[in-house]
Scaffold this motif. Structure first.
Motif, PDB file in Angstrom:
ATOM      1  N   ASP A 212      83.252  97.577  17.449  1.00  0.00           N
ATOM      2  CA  ASP A 212      83.457  96.444  18.351  1.00  0.00           C
ATOM      3  C   ASP A 212      83.429  95.124  17.594  1.00  0.00           C
ATOM      4  OD1 ASP A 212      83.806  97.933  20.655  1.00  0.00           O
ATOM      5  OD2 ASP A 212      81.685  97.883  21.192  1.00  0.00           O
ATOM      6  N   THR A 213      82.732  95.093  16.482  1.00  0.00           N
ATOM      7  CA  THR A 213      82.660  93.872  15.678  1.00  0.00           C
ATOM      8  C   THR A 213      83.901  93.709  14.817  1.00  0.00           C
ATOM      9  OG1 THR A 213      80.249  93.980  15.619  1.00  0.00           O
ATOM     10  CG2 THR A 213      81.318  92.630  13.932  1.00  0.00           C
ATOM     11  N   ASN A 214      84.221  94.740  14.009  1.00  0.00           N
ATOM     12  CA  ASN A 214      85.312  94.544  13.051  1.00  0.00           C
ATOM     13  C   ASN A 214      86.703  94.533  13.680  1.00  0.00           C
ATOM     14  OD1 ASN A 214      86.157  97.309  13.183  1.00  0.00           O
ATOM     15  ND2 ASN A 214      84.919  97.854  11.416  1.00  0.00           N
ATOM     16  N   LYS A 215      86.847  94.944  14.917  1.00  0.00           N
ATOM     17  CA  LYS A 215      88.173  94.883  15.543  1.00  0.00           C
ATOM     18  C   LYS A 215      88.641  93.427  15.714  1.00  0.00           C
ATOM     19  CE  LYS A 215      86.692  94.982  20.376  1.00  0.00           C
ATOM     20  NZ  LYS A 215      86.656  95.784  21.603  1.00  0.00           N
ATOM     21  N   ASN A 216      87.689  92.490  15.694  1.00  0.00           N
ATOM     22  CA  ASN A 216      88.031  91.065  15.829  1.00  0.00           C
ATOM     23  C   ASN A 216      88.167  90.352  14.483  1.00  0.00           C
ATOM     24  OD1 ASN A 216      88.024  90.923  18.751  1.00  0.00           O
ATOM     25  ND2 ASN A 216      85.832  91.301  18.576  1.00  0.00           N
ATOM     26  N   TRP A 217      87.932  91.062  13.404  1.00  0.00           N
ATOM     27  CA  TRP A 217      88.060  90.485  12.070  1.00  0.00           C
ATOM     28  C   TRP A 217      89.497  90.622  11.589  1.00  0.00           C
ATOM     29  CZ3 TRP A 217      83.477  93.172   9.069  1.00  0.00           C
ATOM     30  CH2 TRP A 217      82.261  92.695   9.576  1.00  0.00           C
TER      31      TRP A 217
END
Length: 188
Positions: A100-105
């Motif tokens: 859920d965090t790295n999908k926005n990176w």
């Protein structure tokens, strides 16, 4: 459907082997290029709600390693998938699962974070091996005050909960290595 995002796999034979594995498993294999470095991971792995960003000034890649991002591979298939990659000589040191965090990176940020994590884990492994060697050395040759002090310093650093400083870890690794090297020379 499971999707694998590969970046910087220059070996065509290995890329084809990975594609064969994906085809047998009904996984999608997608290749990211340097033009994708500033795109969000969510877009690159085809998540809903993510669109291609218009990037006017594409910065060059500073990454020289192969990277694999794994999306939606079921837990009960993950081990056999990685084992199959290993059998095909497809070891990829730098890899990550979609979160859920790295999908926005951006891909660039994920590669940077993953490279730092990989370097940290490699260094921790080296420190652990050297630490174990030092303990064995003392069992065989007796305690040395300098070595004991260095081991205590390393141990204190590793137990410090205030965060991990990679430069300090390298410094301690080199100090432990030098100490052991000097002791080894004395015992020859």
């Amino acid at each position: 459907m499971p999707l694998l995002l590969i970046y910087n796999q220059k070996d065509t034979q290995k890329k084809n082997k990975l594609k064969d594995i994906c085809d047998r498993r009904n996984y999608i294999l997608k290749e990211a290029t340097d033009n994708d470095l500033d795109q969000k991971i969510g877009y690159l792995v085809e998540l809903e709600g993510y669109e291609k960003e218009e990037i006017e000034d594409i910065k060059p890649s500073e990454f020289d390693f192969t990277f694999l991002l794994i999306k939606d591979v079921p837990k009960n298939e993950m081990y056999s998938f990685l084992e199959e990659m290993q059998k095909e000589d497809l070891y990829i040191a730098n890899k990550a699962g979609l979160t859920d965090t790295n999908k926005n990176w951006t891909l660039r940020r994920l590669l940077f974070e993953n490279e730092e994590e990989h370097r940290t884990m490699e260094l921790l492994s080296k420190i652990t091996n050297l630490f174990n060697y030092a303990e064995q050395f003392m069992k065989e040759h007796g305690k040395d005050e300098t070595l004991v002090n260095t081991l205590n310093e390393v141990d204190t650093f590793l137990k410090d909960s205030n965060g991990f400083n990679l430069d300090k870890a390298y410094e301690l690794y080199e100090k432990l290595y030098r100490t052991l090297d000097e002791l080894n020379r004395k015992t020859l």
